[in-house]
Design a protein around this motif. Structure first.
Motif, mmCIF file in Angstrom:
data_model
loop_
_atom_site.group_PDB
_atom_site.id
_atom_site.type_symbol
_atom_site.label_atom_id
_atom_site.label_comp_id
_atom_site.label_asym_id
_atom_site.label_seq_id
_atom_site.Cartn_x
_atom_site.Cartn_y
_atom_site.Cartn_z
ATOM 1 N N ILE A 1 0.839 -1.202 0.000
ATOM 2 C CA ILE A 1 0.000 0.000 0.000
ATOM 3 C C ILE A 1 0.877 1.256 0.000
ATOM 4 O O ILE A 1 0.617 2.202 -0.746
ATOM 5 N N ALA A 2 1.925 1.253 0.824
ATOM 6 C CA ALA A 2 2.845 2.402 0.847
ATOM 7 C C ALA A 2 3.494 2.579 -0.521
ATOM 8 O O ALA A 2 3.581 3.701 -1.031
ATOM 9 N N ALA A 3 3.947 1.497 -1.130
ATOM 10 C CA ALA A 3 4.584 1.573 -2.446
ATOM 11 C C ALA A 3 3.608 2.130 -3.486
ATOM 12 O O ALA A 3 3.989 2.971 -4.313
ATOM 13 N N LYS A 4 2.371 1.695 -3.424
ATOM 14 C CA LYS A 4 1.355 2.175 -4.379
ATOM 15 C C LYS A 4 1.106 3.673 -4.202
ATOM 16 O O LYS A 4 1.021 4.424 -5.185
ATOM 17 N N MET A 5 1.008 4.133 -2.963
ATOM 18 C CA MET A 5 0.736 5.542 -2.690
ATOM 19 C C MET A 5 1.924 6.432 -3.080
ATOM 20 O O MET A 5 1.734 7.498 -3.664
ATOM 21 N N VAL A 6 3.136 5.995 -2.758
ATOM 22 C CA VAL A 6 4.319 6.776 -3.121
ATOM 23 C C VAL A 6 4.460 6.822 -4.636
ATOM 24 O O VAL A 6 4.762 7.889 -5.198
ATOM 25 N N ALA A 7 4.233 5.696 -5.286
ATOM 26 C CA ALA A 7 4.302 5.678 -6.760
ATOM 27 C C ALA A 7 3.325 6.677 -7.354
ATOM 28 O O ALA A 7 3.656 7.399 -8.300
ATOM 29 N N ARG A 8 2.139 6.759 -6.798
ATOM 30 C CA ARG A 8 1.141 7.738 -7.255
ATOM 31 C C ARG A 8 1.645 9.159 -7.030
ATOM 32 O O ARG A 8 1.524 10.024 -7.906
ATOM 33 N N ASP A 9 2.241 9.402 -5.848
ATOM 34 C CA ASP A 9 2.764 10.733 -5.535
ATOM 35 C C ASP A 9 3.866 11.162 -6.510
ATOM 36 O O ASP A 9 4.003 12.345 -6.819
ATOM 37 N N LEU A 10 4.655 10.200 -6.953
ATOM 38 C CA LEU A 10 5.788 10.490 -7.838
ATOM 39 C C LEU A 10 5.416 10.417 -9.324
ATOM 40 O O LEU A 10 6.288 10.560 -10.177
ATOM 41 N N GLY A 11 4.145 10.172 -9.585
ATOM 42 C CA GLY A 11 3.681 10.106 -10.965
ATOM 43 C C GLY A 11 4.116 8.847 -11.692
ATOM 44 O O GLY A 11 4.229 8.819 -12.909
ATOM 45 N N LEU A 12 4.350 7.782 -10.936
ATOM 46 C CA LEU A 12 4.786 6.510 -11.517
ATOM 47 C C LEU A 12 3.648 5.502 -11.650
ATOM 48 O O LEU A 12 3.864 4.401 -12.140
ATOM 49 N N ALA A 13 2.487 5.866 -11.178
ATOM 50 C CA ALA A 13 1.356 4.927 -11.236
ATOM 51 C C ALA A 13 0.251 5.441 -12.138
ATOM 52 O O ALA A 13 0.113 6.583 -12.413
#
Length: 146
Positions: free
Chosen positions: A134-146
């Motif tokens: 979940i943390a990886a998914k949220m950070v990826a979203r924050d960094l524009g990677l998702a």
């Protein structure tokens, strides 16, 4: 440990006055950093401010603290100030500390900064597997990677 900063230093920088750290409990030190941030003292990032950060780091050593709350706030101040010495510590902290409470805001701050954007992307891509899904998914979203 530092008992008090020299008077000449404390009077030369408004930020230093507000974050003047004596050997107190980590709760009070954390509160002082928060108050300086909320008071808007972090808006003026000048050479004097960087000198104050250098002096505080030399005398107090916030980056060496094991207390996550203090270390997190110190990293936030340094990143917002585009203060180079804190970026490597922030990267290390984000990869040592798996709590989304710390990791997500650190990556967002790094990504938003001039000096840290590339570091945030490279570090996250290299270390993504160490975080909870979940943390990886949220950070990826924050960094524009998702």
């Amino acid at each position: 440990m530092l008992k008090a900063l020299p008077m000449a230093f404390s009077m030369s920088c408004p930020f230093a006055r507000s974050v003047l750290v004596v050997h107190l409990s980590s709760t009070l030190q954390t509160k002082r950093i928060q108050e300086a941030t909320k008071a808007g003292k972090l808006a003026e990032f000048t050479a004097d401010f960087h000198k104050a950060l250098n002096k505080l780091e030399k005398d107090v050593g916030f980056s060496k603290y094991k207390n996550s709350e203090i270390r997190f706030r110190w990293c936030k101040i340094g990143i917002r100030a585009e203060w180079k010495p804190v970026f490597e510590d922030a990267k290390d902290f984000a990869t040592e500390q798996g709590r989304m409470k710390f990791v997500r805001p650190l990556y967002r701050l790094l990504f938003a900064s001039k000096l840290g954007k590339r570091m945030a992307l490279e570090t996250f891509q290299a270390k993504r597997q160490i975080y909870h899904s979940i943390a990886a998914k949220m950070v990826a979203r924050d960094l524009g990677l998702a």
